[in-house]
Design a protein around this motif. Structure first.
Motif, short mmCIF file in Angstrom:
data_model
loop_
_atom_site.label_atom_id
_atom_site.label_comp_id
_atom_site.label_asym_id
_atom_site.label_seq_id
_atom_site.Cartn_x
_atom_site.Cartn_y
_atom_site.Cartn_z
N LEU A 1 -4.28 4.33 3.48
CA LEU A 1 -4.37 4.09 4.92
C LEU A 1 -5.83 4.01 5.36
O LEU A 1 -6.18 3.19 6.22
N ALA A 2 -6.67 4.85 4.78
CA ALA A 2 -8.10 4.79 5.10
C ALA A 2 -8.67 3.41 4.74
O ALA A 2 -9.49 2.85 5.47
N ALA A 3 -8.23 2.88 3.59
CA ALA A 3 -8.70 1.55 3.18
C ALA A 3 -8.21 0.48 4.16
O ALA A 3 -8.96 -0.44 4.52
N VAL A 4 -6.96 0.60 4.59
CA VAL A 4 -6.42 -0.36 5.57
C VAL A 4 -7.23 -0.30 6.86
O VAL A 4 -7.59 -1.32 7.44
N GLU A 5 -7.51 0.92 7.29
CA GLU A 5 -8.30 1.10 8.51
C GLU A 5 -9.71 0.54 8.34
O GLU A 5 -10.25 -0.14 9.22
N ALA A 6 -10.32 0.80 7.18
CA ALA A 6 -11.68 0.34 6.94
C ALA A 6 -11.79 -1.18 6.98
O ALA A 6 -12.79 -1.74 7.42
N LEU A 7 -10.77 -1.86 6.49
CA LEU A 7 -10.80 -3.32 6.46
C LEU A 7 -10.38 -3.95 7.78
O LEU A 7 -10.38 -5.17 7.92
N GLY A 8 -10.00 -3.11 8.74
CA GLY A 8 -9.63 -3.64 10.04
C GLY A 8 -8.28 -4.30 10.06
O GLY A 8 -7.99 -5.11 10.95
N ALA B 1 0.86 -1.18 0.00
CA ALA B 1 0.00 0.00 0.00
C ALA B 1 0.89 1.22 0.00
O ALA B 1 2.01 1.20 0.52
N GLY B 2 0.38 2.30 -0.59
CA GLY B 2 1.15 3.53 -0.62
C GLY B 2 0.91 4.34 -1.87
O GLY B 2 0.33 3.86 -2.85
N HIS B 3 1.37 5.57 -1.85
CA HIS B 3 1.16 6.52 -2.95
C HIS B 3 1.85 6.02 -4.24
O HIS B 3 2.81 5.26 -4.21
N VAL B 4 1.31 6.49 -5.36
CA VAL B 4 1.87 6.14 -6.65
C VAL B 4 3.34 6.56 -6.75
O VAL B 4 3.72 7.64 -6.26
N VAL C 1 6.23 4.33 2.05
CA VAL C 1 6.30 5.80 1.92
C VAL C 1 7.72 6.14 1.44
O VAL C 1 8.71 5.69 2.04
N ALA C 2 7.81 6.94 0.38
CA ALA C 2 9.12 7.30 -0.18
C ALA C 2 9.78 8.38 0.67
O ALA C 2 9.15 9.40 1.01
N ALA C 3 11.05 8.19 0.98
CA ALA C 3 11.77 9.14 1.82
C ALA C 3 11.93 10.49 1.16
O ALA C 3 11.99 11.53 1.84
N ALA D 1 -1.19 12.20 -1.05
CA ALA D 1 -2.66 12.04 -1.08
C ALA D 1 -3.07 10.57 -1.04
O ALA D 1 -3.93 10.16 -0.24
N GLN D 2 -2.49 9.76 -1.94
CA GLN D 2 -2.90 8.35 -1.97
C GLN D 2 -2.38 7.59 -0.75
O GLN D 2 -2.91 6.53 -0.42
N SER D 3 -1.38 8.13 -0.07
CA SER D 3 -0.98 7.51 1.20
C SER D 3 -2.17 7.53 2.17
O SER D 3 -2.47 6.52 2.82
#
Length: 611
Positions: free
Chosen positions: A98-105, A8-11, A84-86, A92-94
């Protein structure tokens, strides 16, 4: 040990590069993906960690245009490698991932800071701290590893962290029912259709017969062959990436589901709890916003139609609010559900996400005014099994097993059914009232036919009429009633009423001359018609023989004692004479004795007593 992890993470934060560096395999399968350096579809790669554990990666696209594909990749995975890129930091997509990860528990995984060769120490520290803070805020507390896939920095530490992650993840159940959400389907020349997906629980074996649910259509499918990590296998257990070759199955969609037959409730409507996540967390839930649209000028309206993401499927659903935190979701496509399943609801316009938790499956329609609010209040209960049973009054035992629910606490078990205890009491009361009213109206009646008694219970339309007929004897026993010859009656109400005097007169006559049955004109004069005689016979006061011949109940035994004294065999005339009766009485009486097996015919005109 096998584990499947999703990225998971931004493009363009290096998810695919990271997977390639860990596994030595390129997760980007399409030429367009490799040429553009952009993941478009889900990618897959796997490796063996230093401990010997096998880990496969589902590499998801980070671009906002492919968020649906990203969600289908996250769905079946038990843990996430959040990237996450240093040199770019949180984007934005981060936040959306993360919202999707949270939503799926999903609460376990790794935080990997990539491209560390492109940022100085201060930049890496800032990115690490911000990413850690954001993950901590949603309960995703994960070890952090800083890497560079180009220079190899931190890769050994990453493999160690992956080993630790694989070890601490809970062991999946290999004997649980199979629910394989397909994320790809294609045909292989000479082999047939192949469906790929992440097997989270259960085991698939060659030769298994599974249910294939594709766009709401149910088919039977037989497993012809299995591949996992490019190796043919006889069986594949969890958690694994698996390709299932199906025998004689064609035209399978990308989001088809393979299921253990009968193990899940398949429905197009579910009642759910909704929790806003991500940027939606500080805003009203869809239901609250809809409920207050009229009172809050300028409040942003949430569309009634949103996109539901579950497993690898995404489909449009209608959202009907039930309360501040509950809603009913209805689609045109049936899916396999269990209570407690997690999914994501997404508003494509505002890009808001809500965490979905299934509370009930295939609920009854909300027909009456205020039904939605009452349903929302009921769903607030922690005892979802009892909530379901009370809403349906009765439900099959197997339905609770398919939904993953325990037996309802307040339930009456009747065969293959659970029945709500309060409803059983109400049905018993209705049956009592119906039977007593029937006796009051027809004192000499044999009782209420079982089918009519079942209708008096008032079962809801969604329950089969046969259930009511099955319950009548149970309810009758509770009400101290009896069921005789298919009729429910109250023994306490048994009596002859106005016919008592006439029956008593017949009894007196027969005590003097046991085989001199009264003629029909005598019965009429005493007010004894067929109804009264039937009641007297039912109460054991009289014995009715054909042609309205009535005797005392002990007349057959008396006749046998007399007939046994005759020379055997005997004729009808001899029997009539010794009994002191007429042919009108003797013929049905002897036929009655024949039917009991007390006498038998020797030839057409002779009988003898059976000794």
């Amino acid at each position: 040990m096998r584990r499947v992890l999703a990225t998971a993470g931004h493009v363009d934060h290096g998810k695919s590069t990271l997977v390639r560096a860990v596994t030595g395999r390129d997760p980007d399968r399409l030429r367009e993906e490799r040429e553009r350096g952009l993941t478009i579809q889900l990618g897959y790669a796997w490796t063996t960690l230093p401990s010997g554990a096998e880990v496969a990666f589902v590499d998801v696209p980070g671009h906002q245009r492919f968020v649906g594909t990203m969600l289908s990749g996250l769905g079946p995975a038990p843990a996430v490698v959040f990237v996450v890129a240093a040199d770019q930091g949180w984007q934005a997509q981060s936040s959306e991932h993360l919202a999707a990860v949270e939503a799926l528990g999903i609460t376990d995984g790794l935080l990997v800071i990539t491209r560390c060769d492109l940022a100085d120490d201060d930049a890496r520290t800032r990115v690490r701290d911000e990413a850690t803070r954001r993950l901590d805020e949603v309960g995703f507390t994960a070890p952090v590893v800083e890497v560079s896939a180009v220079t190899g920095q931190g890769m050994d530490e990453l493999r160690t962290a992956l080993d630790d992650l694989a070890t601490r993840l809970p062991e999946p159940d290999p004997v649980a029912p199979v629910r394989l959400w397909g994320d790809r389907a294609f045909s292989v020349s000479g082999a047939g259709t192949v469906v790929t997906g992440t097997l989270g629980t259960g085991t698939i074996r060659t030769g298994d017969r599974l249910t294939l649910l594709d766009q709401g259509t149910v088919r039977e499918a037989t497993v012809r062959g299995l591949h996992s990590q490019d190796t043919a296998r006889d069986e594949v257990g969890p958690v694994s990436r698996v390709a299932v070759n199906l025998r004689r199955v064609e035209d399978v969609g990308r989001s088809a589901v393979l299921l253990t037959p009968g193990a899940f409730e398949v429905a197009a409507t579910i009642d759910v709890a909704l929790t806003p996540v991500g940027d939606g967390g500080s805003l009203h839930s869809p239901m609250a916003m809809q409920a207050h649209n009229a009172q809050v000028p300028g409040e942003m309206r949430v569309v009634e139609r949103a996109t539901l993401h579950v497993g690898s499927a995404d489909l449009e659903v209608h959202v009907r609010p039930l309360g501040a935190e509950t809603a009913r979701l209805t689609s045109d496509t049936r899916l396999p559900w269990r209570v407690g399943d997690r999914a994501i609801l997404r508003d494509p316009g505002s890009r808001r996400l809500w965490s979905v938790q299934v509370l009930d499956v295939d609920p009854l329609p909300l027909a009456r005014r205020g039904a939605a609010g009452r349903r929302g209040q009921a769903l607030a209960s922690d005892d979802l099994a009892t909530t379901r049973l009370r809403s349906r009054v009765a439900d099959r035992v197997e339905a609770f097993a398919r939904l993953g629910l325990e037996a309802p606490g307040d339930a009456v078990r009747h065969g293959d059914w659970y029945v709500d205890a309060e409803t059983m009491e109400a049905w018993r009361t209705r049956l009592t009232e119906a039977v007593r009213a029937h006796h009051a109206q027809a004192a000499l009646s044999a009782g209420v036919p079982v089918a009519e008694a079942a209708r008096a219970l008032g079962l809801p339309d969604h329950l089969p009429a046969a259930l009511g007929q099955e319950l009548v004897p149970v309810l009758a026993e509770q009400a101290l009633f009896a069921v005789t010859d298919g009729r429910v009656h109250d023994p306490a109400s048994a009596g002859l009423g106005p016919a008592e005097a006439g029956v008593a007169a017949v009894e007196d006559k027969l005590r003097v001359s046991p085989f001199v049955a009264p003629e029909s004109r005598e019965l009429d004069a005493l007010g004894l018609g067929s109804t009264e005689l039937a009641a007297a016979a039912r109460l054991g006061r009289l014995l009715r023989l054909p042609d309205e011949v009535v005797l005392l109940p002990d007349a057959p035994a008396r006749a046998m004692r007399v007939l046994a004294g005759l020379e055997q065999p005997f004729t009808m005339s001899q029997a009539r004479a010794v009994l002191g009766t007429t042919r009108r009485v003797a013929v049905p009486l002897l036929e009655h004795l024949d039917a009991r097996g007390w006498t038998r015919r020797v030839d057409g005109s002779l009988r003898q007593v059976v000794r």
